[in-house]
Design a protein around this motif. Structure first.
Motif, short mmCIF file in Angstrom:
data_model
loop_
_atom_site.label_atom_id
_atom_site.label_comp_id
_atom_site.label_asym_id
_atom_site.label_seq_id
_atom_site.Cartn_x
_atom_site.Cartn_y
_atom_site.Cartn_z
N GLN A 80 0.85 -1.18 0.00
CA GLN A 80 0.00 0.00 0.00
C GLN A 80 0.90 1.25 0.00
O GLN A 80 2.08 1.18 0.35
CB GLN A 80 -0.90 0.01 1.24
CG GLN A 80 -1.83 -1.19 1.34
CD GLN A 80 -2.83 -1.22 0.20
OE1 GLN A 80 -3.31 -0.19 -0.26
NE2 GLN A 80 -3.13 -2.42 -0.27
N THR A 81 0.34 2.36 -0.37
CA THR A 81 1.13 3.60 -0.46
C THR A 81 1.87 3.90 0.83
O THR A 81 3.06 4.22 0.82
CB THR A 81 0.22 4.78 -0.85
OG1 THR A 81 -0.41 4.48 -2.09
CG2 THR A 81 1.01 6.07 -0.97
N GLU A 82 1.18 3.78 1.98
CA GLU A 82 1.84 4.10 3.25
C GLU A 82 2.95 3.10 3.57
O GLU A 82 3.97 3.46 4.17
CB GLU A 82 0.83 4.19 4.41
CG GLU A 82 0.04 2.94 4.66
CD GLU A 82 -1.26 2.84 3.87
OE1 GLU A 82 -2.02 1.91 4.15
OE2 GLU A 82 -1.52 3.65 2.96
N ASP A 83 2.78 1.84 3.15
CA ASP A 83 3.84 0.84 3.36
C ASP A 83 5.05 1.16 2.50
O ASP A 83 6.19 1.08 2.96
CB ASP A 83 3.33 -0.56 3.02
CG ASP A 83 2.22 -1.03 3.95
OD1 ASP A 83 2.26 -0.68 5.15
OD2 ASP A 83 1.31 -1.72 3.47
N CYS A 85 5.95 4.06 1.44
CA CYS A 85 6.59 5.24 2.03
C CYS A 85 7.42 4.85 3.25
O CYS A 85 8.55 5.33 3.40
CB CYS A 85 5.54 6.27 2.42
SG CYS A 85 4.76 7.10 1.02
N ARG A 86 6.88 3.99 4.10
CA ARG A 86 7.61 3.54 5.28
C ARG A 86 8.89 2.81 4.87
O ARG A 86 9.95 3.01 5.47
CB ARG A 86 6.72 2.62 6.13
CG ARG A 86 7.41 2.00 7.31
CD ARG A 86 7.74 3.05 8.38
NE ARG A 86 8.45 2.42 9.48
CZ ARG A 86 9.74 2.56 9.72
NH1 ARG A 86 10.48 3.34 8.97
NH2 ARG A 86 10.30 1.95 10.74
#
Length: 115
Positions: A80-83, A85-86
């Motif tokens: 996912q996008t937030e993953d 980014c992390r």
């Protein structure tokens, strides 16, 4: 054997066929130790590993200043996008979402290594 063992085996076989030496670690802590010992140009990490996950392993590798920093590719179902980014914040260069084609990963490693 579980799917991760199967995938790791396919990646190792593909790298070997491409004449690229590889070392497999069974958890994140062993992986960091292997990177510090072997000093590879490319590291393949899975996010979900026992003992130390791939994010923490990447952070430890990036915090080690006395080695030439490798390119780090993270193989993960967490795409996912937030993953993503992390992962990038931790120092990952490329996120490769699962499922992936082992041949495509080997080709990417070959490209990084100039082969």
């Amino acid at each position: 054997m579980d799917d991760d063992d199967d995938i790791a085996g396919l990646l190792l076989m593909g790298l070997e066929r491409a004449d690229i030496s590889a070392v497999r670690a069974s958890n994140g802590e062993e992986g960091v130790d292997a990177v510090l010992r072997e000093r590879p140009r490319v590291v393949l990490l899975d996010w979900m590993m026992p003992v130390m996950d791939g994010i923490r392993a990447c952070e430890k590798i990036r915090a080690t200043r006395d080695i030439e920093q490798p390119r780090i590719l993270m193989l993960t179902a967490r795409a996912q996008t937030e993953d993503r980014c992390r992962a990038r914040e931790s120092g990952v260069d490329t996120v490769i979402p699962k499922p992936f084609r082992p041949r495509a990963v080997v080709a990417q490693v070959q490209e990084i290594m100039g082969r």
